[in-house]
Design an enzyme around this catalytic site. Structure first.
Site, PDB file in Angstrom:
ATOM      1  N   LYS A  94     -27.662   0.374  22.789  1.00  0.00           N
ATOM      2  CA  LYS A  94     -27.197   1.121  22.071  1.00  0.00           C
ATOM      3  C   LYS A  94     -26.990   3.219  23.223  1.00  0.00           C
ATOM      4  CE  LYS A  94     -27.641  -0.791  19.128  1.00  0.00           C
ATOM      5  NZ  LYS A  94     -28.032  -1.515  17.525  1.00  0.00           N
TER       6      LYS A  94
ATOM      7  N   GLU B 275     -22.161  -6.210  26.411  1.00  0.00           N
ATOM      8  CA  GLU B 275     -21.470  -6.943  25.140  1.00  0.00           C
ATOM      9  C   GLU B 275     -22.464  -6.699  23.375  1.00  0.00           C
ATOM     10  OE1 GLU B 275     -18.240  -8.783  24.179  1.00  0.00           O
ATOM     11  OE2 GLU B 275     -18.968  -8.151  22.674  1.00  0.00           O
TER      12      GLU B 275
ATOM     13  N   VAL C 276     -22.315  -4.098  20.252  1.00  0.00           N
ATOM     14  CA  VAL C 276     -21.680  -3.902  19.646  1.00  0.00           C
ATOM     15  C   VAL C 276     -21.360  -5.088  18.552  1.00  0.00           C
ATOM     16  CG1 VAL C 276     -20.062  -3.097  18.470  1.00  0.00           C
ATOM     17  CG2 VAL C 276     -20.216  -2.441  20.326  1.00  0.00           C
TER      18      VAL C 276
ATOM     19  N   GLY D  39     -35.400  -8.899  11.685  1.00  0.00           N
ATOM     20  CA  GLY D  39     -35.405  -8.971  13.622  1.00  0.00           C
ATOM     21  C   GLY D  39     -33.957  -7.946  13.302  1.00  0.00           C
TER      22      GLY D  39
ATOM     23  N   LYS E 210     -22.471   2.954  17.573  1.00  0.00           N
ATOM     24  CA  LYS E 210     -21.291   1.601  18.175  1.00  0.00           C
ATOM     25  C   LYS E 210     -20.019   1.958  17.535  1.00  0.00           C
ATOM     26  CE  LYS E 210     -24.419  -1.665  16.513  1.00  0.00           C
ATOM     27  NZ  LYS E 210     -25.133  -2.549  14.944  1.00  0.00           N
TER      28      LYS E 210
HETATM   29  N1  HSE Z   1     -30.015  -2.451  13.632  1.00  0.00           N
HETATM   30  C1  HSE Z   1     -28.097  -3.586  14.104  1.00  0.00           C
HETATM   31  C2  HSE Z   1     -27.952  -3.908  13.386  1.00  0.00           C
HETATM   32  C3  HSE Z   1     -28.410  -4.110  15.091  1.00  0.00           C
HETATM   33  O1  HSE Z   1     -28.672  -3.851  12.023  1.00  0.00           O
HETATM   34  O2  HSE Z   1     -27.313  -4.033  13.089  1.00  0.00           O
HETATM   35  C4  HSE Z   1     -28.088  -5.021  15.948  1.00  0.00           C
HETATM   36  O3  HSE Z   1     -27.548  -3.877  17.055  1.00  0.00           O
END
Ligand code: HSE
Length: 351
Positions: A133, A157, A160, A214, A232
């Site tokens: 990002k 893509e 976001v 993750g 974002k």
């Molecule tokens: N760390 C981000 C989240 C990962 O938790 O949304 C996805 O962009």
């Protein structure tokens, strides 16, 4: 249009963290399907990661072996073939690669090392697919221009809503619409934490769980302080609304001050706390914010739980269009990378 039907796409992966691993797992599991369904042929030529290890083999790497190694040993240093001395910049400049997948950790202040990787790859005539990002939020116009100049594609893509279509949805599936407002939940980690807090889990335990699954950034401060959602919002503003805002323009507040008491109190009052991102276009000016808000349980975003995210695009020709789906995760973001690569393949192989 270049007709390149049976081309074997040579892919180089820069970064082998959550997203890189998710992507390689998808490649391993879907290789046959991708060939049969899309006539998509590929070789994963190299991976460069300063911690997990690097390996380069022009014959192509064995995706199953890579996954097995990362799962059992935590790195790929003992991969049995290929050169191990490849570094990320050399890979971005390599003549052997058609597509660079840039998935190093996001840095929202400098965009590095991703920004340099992406620039070098584009300058050297490689398509770039990324879920990183920082570089897109900081330098989208410049990177887009660089891609155009070098006649290659830059696709992102996964920046976001992970693999849930958001940017491609507007740019491709809804090409031609104008969007004047975007509102939603764009961070999986914080939505997961707020959901777990409703189940009485402590903030700290919920964050640990989000990291294990993750969802969280390498430094989860980026999630809980609202930086990730703010980045974002910048990407949405600049890509979807053709704005020119920076992260400094986003009014930002994270969830670190939200207590179990706040969460319970909201529920007692028929409400739920959500980290809401909002981007509003008024004439030539764009206003963006990210902050925890109490919303009524009947609000459309109130039932978006866990690492699920949602975005409502307010458009001229269609009115509001809402997309709900995973916002984070290894496989989920790996899917975004795959979607973008298949879009490149479609563009260059179909006549
Ligand atoms: N760390 C981000 C989240 C990962 O938790 O949304 C996805 O962009």
């Amino acid at each position: 249009m270049i007709n390149n039907k049976n081309k074997i796409w040579k892919i180089g992966l820069v970064g082998f963290g959550n997203v890189g691993q998710g992507f390689v797992r998808i490649l391993a599991l879907k290789k046959d399907t991708l060939l049969k369904r899309y006539n998509f042929r590929f070789k994963l030529i190299a991976i460069a990661d300063p911690i997990k290890g690097s390996v380069y083999d022009p014959e192509g790497l064995d995706e199953f072996r890579l996954i097995e190694l990362i799962e059992n040993k935590g790195n790929i240093k003992s991969y049995p073939k290929g050169r191990k001395d490849i570094d990320s910049l050399t890979l971005c400049r390599s003549n052997d690669i058609d597509i660079i997948v840039e998935v190093t950790p996001t840095n929202v202040e400098t965009g590095e090392p991703g920004l340099t990787h992406i620039k070098e790859a584009l300058k050297h005539g490689k398509h770039v697919v990324t879920s990183n990002k920082g570089p897109i939020a900081l330098a989208y116009p410049e990177l887009k221009e660089l891609a155009k100049k070098n006649r290659v594609m830059l696709r992102f893509e996964g920046t976001v809503l992970s693999g849930t279509p958001s940017l491609n949805l507007i740019l491709e599936a809804m090409a031609g619409v104008d969007v004047n407002k975007i509102e939603g939940i764009v961070n999986g980690t914080t939505n997961f934490i707020l959901t777990k807090m409703e189940e009485n889990m402590s903030y700290e335990d919920a964050l640990k769980e989000a990291q294990r699954l993750g969802y969280a950034e390498a430094d989860p401060t980026a999630d809980v302080e609202g930086w990730d959602a703010a980045v974002k919002a910048v990407i949405l503003a600049n890509v979807v609304m053709k704005g020119k805002i920076t992260i400094k323009d986003v009014i930002r507040k994270g969830i670190t001050k939200v207590t179990l008491n706040d969460v319970e109190d909201a529920l007692r009052n028929g409400q739920r706390i959500k980290l809401i991102a909002r981007v509003v276009k008024e004439g030539d000016s764009i206003k963006a914010s990210v902050k925890p808000e109490r919303i009524s349980l009947s609000h459309p975003l109130a039932n978006v739980m866990g690492a699920i995210n949602a975005l409502t695009f307010y458009t001229d020709n269609l009115g509001p269009v809402t997309i709900i789906g995973p916002g984070a995760g290894r496989i989920e973001t790996g899917q975004a990378i795959l979607t973008d690569i298949l879009a490149i393949h479609r563009y260059y192989s179909e006549s």
